[in-house]
Design an enzyme around this catalytic site. Structure first.
Site, PDB file in Angstrom:
ATOM      1  N   GLU A  35       0.825  -1.211   0.000  1.00 20.60           N
ATOM      2  CA  GLU A  35       0.000   0.000   0.000  1.00 20.60           C
ATOM      3  C   GLU A  35       0.854   1.254   0.000  1.00 20.60           C
ATOM      4  O   GLU A  35       0.537   2.240  -0.655  1.00 20.60           O
ATOM      5  CB  GLU A  35      -0.860   0.031   1.264  1.00 20.60           C
ATOM      6  CG  GLU A  35      -1.965  -0.957   1.247  1.00 20.60           C
ATOM      7  CD  GLU A  35      -2.522  -1.071   2.643  1.00 20.60           C
ATOM      8  OE1 GLU A  35      -3.563  -0.468   2.890  1.00 20.60           O
ATOM      9  OE2 GLU A  35      -1.870  -1.715   3.473  1.00 20.60           O
ATOM     10  N   LEU A  83      16.124   1.351  -5.623  1.00 22.30           N
ATOM     11  CA  LEU A  83      15.563   0.815  -6.859  1.00 22.30           C
ATOM     12  C   LEU A  83      14.079   1.122  -6.973  1.00 22.30           C
ATOM     13  O   LEU A  83      13.382   1.217  -5.975  1.00 22.30           O
ATOM     14  CB  LEU A  83      15.742  -0.704  -6.892  1.00 22.30           C
ATOM     15  CG  LEU A  83      17.179  -1.200  -6.869  1.00 22.30           C
ATOM     16  CD1 LEU A  83      17.212  -2.708  -7.026  1.00 22.30           C
ATOM     17  CD2 LEU A  83      17.983  -0.538  -7.976  1.00 22.30           C
ATOM     18  N   GLU A 114      18.611 -11.524  -8.816  1.00 18.39           N
ATOM     19  CA  GLU A 114      19.107 -11.752  -7.457  1.00 18.39           C
ATOM     20  C   GLU A 114      17.936 -11.779  -6.490  1.00 18.39           C
ATOM     21  O   GLU A 114      16.925 -11.129  -6.721  1.00 18.39           O
ATOM     22  CB  GLU A 114      20.053 -10.615  -7.046  1.00 18.39           C
ATOM     23  CG  GLU A 114      21.272 -10.503  -7.943  1.00 18.39           C
ATOM     24  CD  GLU A 114      22.035  -9.191  -7.753  1.00 18.39           C
ATOM     25  OE1 GLU A 114      21.702  -8.434  -6.823  1.00 18.39           O
ATOM     26  OE2 GLU A 114      22.940  -8.939  -8.549  1.00 18.39           O
ATOM     27  N   LYS A 116      16.038 -10.558  -3.297  1.00 20.80           N
ATOM     28  CA  LYS A 116      16.027  -9.258  -2.605  1.00 20.80           C
ATOM     29  C   LYS A 116      15.859  -9.515  -1.115  1.00 20.80           C
ATOM     30  O   LYS A 116      14.766  -9.806  -0.645  1.00 20.80           O
ATOM     31  CB  LYS A 116      14.879  -8.414  -3.138  1.00 20.80           C
ATOM     32  CG  LYS A 116      14.856  -7.011  -2.594  1.00 20.80           C
ATOM     33  CD  LYS A 116      13.754  -6.211  -3.283  1.00 20.80           C
ATOM     34  CE  LYS A 116      13.741  -4.772  -2.844  1.00 20.80           C
ATOM     35  NZ  LYS A 116      13.668  -4.606  -1.407  1.00 20.80           N
ATOM     36  N   ASP A 118      15.536  -8.979   2.813  1.00 27.15           N
ATOM     37  CA  ASP A 118      14.792  -7.989   3.583  1.00 27.15           C
ATOM     38  C   ASP A 118      15.627  -7.546   4.780  1.00 27.15           C
ATOM     39  O   ASP A 118      15.407  -7.957   5.908  1.00 27.15           O
ATOM     40  CB  ASP A 118      13.479  -8.619   4.053  1.00 27.15           C
ATOM     41  CG  ASP A 118      12.457  -7.570   4.409  1.00 27.15           C
ATOM     42  OD1 ASP A 118      12.704  -6.384   4.126  1.00 27.15           O
ATOM     43  OD2 ASP A 118      11.422  -7.933   4.971  1.00 27.15           O
ATOM     44  N   ARG A 137      22.915   3.497   4.316  1.00 27.37           N
ATOM     45  CA  ARG A 137      22.407   4.243   3.175  1.00 27.37           C
ATOM     46  C   ARG A 137      22.118   5.700   3.554  1.00 27.37           C
ATOM     47  O   ARG A 137      22.415   6.607   2.808  1.00 27.37           O
ATOM     48  CB  ARG A 137      21.118   3.617   2.651  1.00 27.37           C
ATOM     49  CG  ARG A 137      20.576   4.365   1.437  1.00 27.37           C
ATOM     50  CD  ARG A 137      19.112   4.050   1.164  1.00 27.37           C
ATOM     51  NE  ARG A 137      18.906   2.647   0.861  1.00 27.37           N
ATOM     52  CZ  ARG A 137      19.137   2.103  -0.310  1.00 27.37           C
ATOM     53  NH1 ARG A 137      19.587   2.839  -1.295  1.00 27.37           N
ATOM     54  NH2 ARG A 137      18.912   0.835  -0.508  1.00 27.37           N
ATOM     55  N   GLU A 176      23.528  -6.048   1.926  1.00 26.95           N
ATOM     56  CA  GLU A 176      22.420  -5.971   2.862  1.00 26.95           C
ATOM     57  C   GLU A 176      22.832  -6.648   4.165  1.00 26.95           C
ATOM     58  O   GLU A 176      23.329  -7.761   4.147  1.00 26.95           O
ATOM     59  CB  GLU A 176      21.245  -6.739   2.227  1.00 26.95           C
ATOM     60  CG  GLU A 176      19.918  -6.410   2.766  1.00 26.95           C
ATOM     61  CD  GLU A 176      19.281  -5.236   2.010  1.00 26.95           C
ATOM     62  OE1 GLU A 176      19.947  -4.606   1.156  1.00 26.95           O
ATOM     63  OE2 GLU A 176      18.107  -4.959   2.306  1.00 26.95           O
ATOM     64  N   TYR A 228      26.305  -7.556  -2.726  1.00 29.62           N
ATOM     65  CA  TYR A 228      25.789  -7.811  -4.073  1.00 29.62           C
ATOM     66  C   TYR A 228      26.126  -6.767  -5.126  1.00 29.62           C
ATOM     67  O   TYR A 228      25.599  -6.800  -6.226  1.00 29.62           O
ATOM     68  CB  TYR A 228      24.270  -8.007  -4.014  1.00 29.62           C
ATOM     69  CG  TYR A 228      23.515  -6.943  -3.236  1.00 29.62           C
ATOM     70  CD1 TYR A 228      23.562  -5.615  -3.610  1.00 29.62           C
ATOM     71  CD2 TYR A 228      22.748  -7.301  -2.133  1.00 29.62           C
ATOM     72  CE1 TYR A 228      22.873  -4.657  -2.908  1.00 29.62           C
ATOM     73  CE2 TYR A 228      22.049  -6.346  -1.413  1.00 29.62           C
ATOM     74  CZ  TYR A 228      22.113  -5.026  -1.811  1.00 29.62           C
ATOM     75  OH  TYR A 228      21.432  -4.083  -1.114  1.00 29.62           O
ATOM     76  N   LYS A 315       8.562  -7.034  -6.281  1.00 27.34           N
ATOM     77  CA  LYS A 315       8.247  -7.449  -4.915  1.00 27.34           C
ATOM     78  C   LYS A 315       7.113  -8.468  -4.891  1.00 27.34           C
ATOM     79  O   LYS A 315       6.127  -8.304  -5.609  1.00 27.34           O
ATOM     80  CB  LYS A 315       7.848  -6.230  -4.089  1.00 27.34           C
ATOM     81  CG  LYS A 315       9.036  -5.370  -3.684  1.00 27.34           C
ATOM     82  CD  LYS A 315       8.570  -4.376  -2.659  1.00 27.34           C
ATOM     83  CE  LYS A 315       9.716  -3.835  -1.846  1.00 27.34           C
ATOM     84  NZ  LYS A 315       9.226  -2.967  -0.782  1.00 27.34           N
ATOM     85  N   CYS A 409      -9.401  -0.832  32.948  1.00 27.09           N
ATOM     86  CA  CYS A 409      -8.896  -2.202  32.885  1.00 27.09           C
ATOM     87  C   CYS A 409     -10.073  -3.178  32.822  1.00 27.09           C
ATOM     88  O   CYS A 409     -10.961  -3.119  33.658  1.00 27.09           O
ATOM     89  CB  CYS A 409      -8.022  -2.489  34.103  1.00 27.09           C
ATOM     90  SG  CYS A 409      -7.480  -4.195  34.178  1.00 27.09           S
ATOM     91  N   CYS A 412      -9.933  -5.298  36.335  1.00 30.39           N
ATOM     92  CA  CYS A 412     -10.106  -4.762  37.688  1.00 30.39           C
ATOM     93  C   CYS A 412     -10.820  -3.415  37.687  1.00 30.39           C
ATOM     94  O   CYS A 412     -11.119  -2.871  38.746  1.00 30.39           O
ATOM     95  CB  CYS A 412      -8.766  -4.652  38.410  1.00 30.39           C
ATOM     96  SG  CYS A 412      -7.740  -3.308  37.794  1.00 30.39           S
ATOM     97  N   CYS A 427      -2.455  -0.749  33.026  1.00 37.21           N
ATOM     98  CA  CYS A 427      -3.303  -0.749  34.217  1.00 37.21           C
ATOM     99  C   CYS A 427      -2.367  -0.514  35.402  1.00 37.21           C
ATOM    100  O   CYS A 427      -1.479  -1.324  35.649  1.00 37.21           O
ATOM    101  CB  CYS A 427      -4.020  -2.088  34.373  1.00 37.21           C
ATOM    102  SG  CYS A 427      -4.760  -2.273  36.011  1.00 37.21           S
ATOM    103  N   CYS A 432      -4.088  -5.855  40.457  1.00 31.17           N
ATOM    104  CA  CYS A 432      -4.929  -6.324  39.344  1.00 31.17           C
ATOM    105  C   CYS A 432      -4.694  -7.830  39.142  1.00 31.17           C
ATOM    106  O   CYS A 432      -3.551  -8.261  38.945  1.00 31.17           O
ATOM    107  CB  CYS A 432      -4.535  -5.537  38.102  1.00 31.17           C
ATOM    108  SG  CYS A 432      -5.369  -6.032  36.606  1.00 31.17           S
TER     109      CYS A 432
HETATM  110 ZN   LIG Z   1      -6.263  -4.007  36.094  1.00 27.19          ZN
END
Ligand SMILES: [Zn+2]
Length: 667
Positions: A35, A83, A114, A116, A118, A137, A176, A228, A315, A409, A412, A427, A432
Site C-alpha cells: 500500500e 531501486l 538476485e 532481494k 529484507d 544508506r 544488505e 551484491y 516485490k 482495565c 479490575c 493498568c 490487578c
Molecule cells: Zn487491572
C-alpha cells in the site's frame, strides 16, 4: 480542478510522511509495503503530470533517512540510489521494453536476477584489502559511519589479502545486513519474556542492531551480510555478475542463487520459482532484483533522479486473507501492559486457520480506523500472531461506529494510564488479578524457578487467597494444597518437593524470575555475573549499572525503581528467608571433556531441557553453535529434527550424537 489535484498531492505527501515516520522512527508500520508503494506511485505520477506542484521535500525525492545523530556522517563516494519497485509482471515487460528502446533493437544484453533480502543496506569501503569504512544508506547522499558495528559481523571480511591479491587497491562493495529468521524469533521470545513489545520484523531488528551504540551488543545480535554490488575505478571485469564471482573468490559472502539470464521470460521463470521456494530460506526475502549485467550499458542507461534505469525490483505480495472482525479483547500482561487482540471469523491463511490477530495498541487501531463488523485484511509476516494490515471500506456497513479504545482495565476496572514515550496503555493497579497471576506464572516458569505448577494451579491458589505474591508460594502448607480441586496426597507432595527443589535454582534465574521490567533471561545473567549478590545489585546506582554489558539507561532505571519499592523489598526479604539463592555460586568448569568441540543442538530432548544441555556443554568446555557448518564437530539430535537438517549434517559429515551419548561423554 487544479486545486483538487493540488489538494490530492498534498494529502498524499502528508500520508507518506506520516508512514515514513512510523516506519523509520517508531519502527512500526500500519500499512503494508504494497500500500505504501501504491501511495508513492500515485504521488509520483501526479507530480510528473503536474510539475508545477513539485516540491523539493516531497517523499518521492528521498529514499527515507535512517540517520542517527549519534554516529558521524559520511558522504557516499557514489550515491546510494534506491531501486524502483513493481508488483506487476506487466511492468517488468515495460521495464524490458524501455531498455530495448534506449539501447536499440539489436542491443545485446543480459539480466542478472538476485534475491532481494529484507534487511538494511550497507556500503563497505576497502583499501588495500582492508575494511576501511562501513556506512549505512542514510538519505542516499550521506549515511552513518557504523564501521565499528559492521566489524562485528562475521561475514564481513576485515582483510581479504589472505585470500587473494588481484583486487583493486580501493573499492566499495554494497549489500544488505540482515538478521536470520531464527535469531529474530529468539530475540522476540526474549523481549516478550522481559515484558517488552516484540520487534515488528527482521528488517527493523537488523537495522536497529546495526545502530546500537555499543558494538559489543551488535555482535550479540548475530547479524549476517550478503554483498551484491561492487564499485571502483578499477573493476576487474565489465560484467556485474563476473565481478560478484571475483568478490566471492576474495572471501566476500555474495548471495547464493544469483542467476544470469538472456531474456525477460527467463526472469519470469526465476520469479515464479522463488515465489514459492523462498519459504525454505533461512532469511526473509521480499522480492527479486533484476539488473542489466553489462556495466557500460548500465552507465549509458544512467539514472532518473533517485533510481537507476538499469535495475528494478519486483516485490512479492505478502499472503493475505480477508475476514470479518468479530470483537476486540484487551489482554492485561504481567507488567500491566494492555494489548488489544482481534477476534476474527476463522479464515485460511498460509496453510493455517487464523482466528486472532494483533492490533498492537491504540495508535495502530486509530490509524487503521478498524471497527467491529469490518472486513479486514490479515497478513502473516515474521510474527507468530498475524496482523491486520487494512480494512475493506467498501464492505463497511452504515451502522458501523468508530471504535472506542478501553478507558478502564477489563479485569479490575482501574482507569488505564499511558505515558508519552509508551505506545501501550497500562493498568496501574498492582493488585490487578491478571498481573499478579502473570507474575506468579512467570516466576514458576521453566526458564525461571521451574516449579511444577501450571496456569490452572496458579489460578486456583490465587482464587483461594493463598498466594498473592511470589513469596507466598513458600508459605504454602500441605493442608492448603489439599483443599484445591484435583489435588491428592501424591500431587500435593510433588508440588511441595518441586517448591523445595527450586531453592537450589541459581541466582541468575531467580533474578529473572522476580520479574523486574525489561530484565529478560540474558540481562539477568549479565547482572548476576557483574554484581554477584542481590544486595550489591539493589545498591547499585545508574552509572554502575549502565557500565554492564547490554544494560542501557532504560533497564538500569527499571532496576533502580524496582528496589526502591518497599513492597518489592519485603518480597525479596521473605524469599531470602525461605532460602532461595540470592548470590552467585562460582562453579569451576566441570571438566574439559568437550574442550573446543563445537556442537549444534536440535529437536526436543527427554532428560534435559535445551538450556540445560547447553549449560552442560559449556561447563565441560564445549561451544554451542546455532547452525551447522563445515567446522561443526557434533550434531546433538533430539526428537522432531527435520529431514532437511539431517541432510545438511550428512553432507558435511558431522558426527550425530544423542542426549545419552552426550551425558556419557561428560561423565
Ligand atoms: Zn487491572
Amino acid at each position: 480542478m487544479k486545486s483538487e489535484i493540488k489538494e490530492k498531492i498534498e494529502f498524499l505527501r502528508a500520508e507518506l510522511h506520516r508512514h515514513n515516520h512510523n516506519y523509520y522512527v517508531l519502527s512500526t508500520s500500519v500499512i503494508s509495503d504494497y500500500e505504501y508503494d501504491m501511495l508513492l506511485k500515485e504521488l509520483a505520477e501526479l507530480e510528473t503530470k503536474y510539475p508545477e506542484f513539485d516540491a523539493p521535500d516531497s517523499p518521492t525525492k528521498r529514499v527515507g533517512s535512517d540517520i542517527n545523530k549519534e554516529f558521524s556522517q559520511v558522504r557516499h563516494k557514489y550515491p546510494m540510489l534506491s531501486l524502483g519497485n513493481t508488483y506487476n509482471i506487466g511492468e517488468l515487460r515495460d521495464f524490458d521494453g524501455r531498455i530495448r528502446r534506449f539501447l536499440g533493437e539489436n542491443a545485446d544484453y543480459q539480466y542478472v536476477c538476485e534475491l532481494k533480502y529484507d534487511g538494511t543496506a550497507i556500503s563497505l569501503n576497502y583499501k588495500n584489502g582492508k575494511l576501511a569504512q562501513a556506512v549505512t544508506r542514510g538519505d542516499g547522499e550521506q549515511g552513518d559511519n557504523v564501521t565499528d558495528n559492521a566489524r562485528t559481523i562475521r561475514t564481513i571480511p576485515q582483510d581479504i589479502s589472505a585470500f587473494s591479491k588481484d583486487f583493486p587497491a580501493e573499492f566499495e562493495i554494497r549489500g544488505e545486513v540482515l538478521m536470520p529468521r531464527k535469531v529474530f524469533d529468539n530475540l522476540n521470545i526474549e523481549r516478550t519474556e522481559a515484558g517488552e513489545s516484540p520487534m515488528a520484523n527482521p528488517r527493523n531488528a537488523a537495522s536497529g542492531a546495526l545502530k546500537l551504540q555499543n558494538s559489543a551488543q551488535t555482535a550479540k545480535r548475530k547479524l549476517d551480510a550478503f554483498l551484491y554490488f561492487m564499485m571502483s575505478e578499477n573493476l576487474p571485469t565489465n560484467s556485474h555478475y563476473d565481478n560478484l564471482q571475483r568478490a566471492k573468490s576474495w572471501g566476500f559472502k555474495t548471495p547464493d542463487h544469483t542467476r544470469r539470464v538472456n531474456t525477460i521470460d527467463e526472469v519470469f521463470e526465476f520469479i515464479n520459482y522463488w515465489d514459492t521456494a523462498r519459504k525454505d530460506l533461512e532469511y526473509d526475502i521480499d522480492g527479486i532484483v533484476i539488473k542489466v549485467d553489462d556495466l557500460t550499458l548500465q552507465e549509458r542507461l544512467g539514472a532518473t533522479g533517485k533510481s537507476p534505469r538499469w535495475a528494478i525490483s519486483y516485490k512479492f505480495k505478502a499472503e493475505e486473507a480477508c475476514t470479518k472482525l468479530l470483537s476486540v479483547d484487551f489482554q492485561v500482561g504481567r507488567t500491566g501492559a494492555i494489548t488489544p487482540v482481534a477476534n476474527l471469523e476463522p479464515v485460511q491463511l498460509a496453510g493455517t486457520v487464523v482466528k486472532r490477530a494483533s492490533l498492537h495498541n491504540a495508535d495502530v487501531m486509530r490509524a487503521l480506523d478498524v471497527r467491529i463488523g469490518d472486513s479486514v485484511y490479515v497478513e502473516k509476516g515474521g510474527e507468530i500472531i498475524p496482523k491486520i494490515t487494512r480494512i475493506e471500506p467498501s464492505l463497511r456497513t452504515a451502522e458501523s461506529v468508530e471504535f472506542q479504545y478501553a478507558t478502564h482495565c477489563p479485569e479490575c476496572g482501574t482507569e488505564l494510564v499511558r505515558s508519552d514515550e509508551e505506545a501501550n496503555h497500562y493498568c496501574p493497579n498492582p493488585n490487578c488479578p491478571p498481573q499478579i497471576k502473570g507474575k506468579i506464572e512467570h516466576f514458576v516458569g521453566r526458564k525461571a524457578m521451574d516449579i511444577n505448577m501450571g496456569e490452572a494451579t496458579v489460578k486456583a491458589l490465587f482464587d483461594a487467597g493463598y498466594v498473592k505474591t511470589i513469596a507466598d508460594l513458600y508459605d504454602l502448607s500441605r493442608e492448603q494444597i489439599l483443599k484445591l480441586d484435583g489435588f491428592k496426597e501424591k500431587s500435593a507432595q510433588n508440588l511441595l518437593e518441586s517448591l523445595g527443589e527450586s531453592k537450589l535454582v541459581p541466582f541468575e534465574r531467580v533474578l529473572f524470575g522476580i520479574g523486574i521490567r525489561f530484565v529478560g533471561a540474558t540481562v539477568a545473567k549479565n547482572l548476576a555475573k557483574a554484581f554477584k549478590t542481590i544486595d550489591n545489585l539493589a545498591n547499585a546506582d545508574l552509572e554502575t549499572l549502565t557500565h554492564i554489558d547490554e544494560i542501557g539507561e532504560r533497564i538500569a532505571q527499571s532496576v533502580i525503581d524496582f528496589f526502591k519499592n518497599e513492597e518489592n523489598r519485603i518480597i525479596i526479604n521473605r524469599l531470602k528467608s525461605a532460602g532461595l539463592q540470592f548470590e552467585i555460586v562460582e562453579t569451576e568448569s566441570a571438566s574439559d571433556k568437550l574442550k573446543g568441540a563445537s556442537i549444534v543442538l536440535s529437536g526436543t530432548f527427554a532428560k534435559h531441557s535445551r538450556d540445560e544441555l547447553k549449560a552442560i556443554i559449556e561447563r565441560n568446555g564445549g561451544k554451542n553453535v546455532s547452525s551447522v557448518s563445515k567446522s561443526t564437530d557434533y550434531f546433538l539430535a533430539g526428537d522432531k529434527v527435520g529431514p532437511s537438517k539431517f541432510a545438511k549434517v550428512n553432507e558435511f559429515g558431522i558426527k550425530i550424537i544423542s542426549e545419552d551419548d552426550l551425558l556419557e561423554m561428560v561423565k
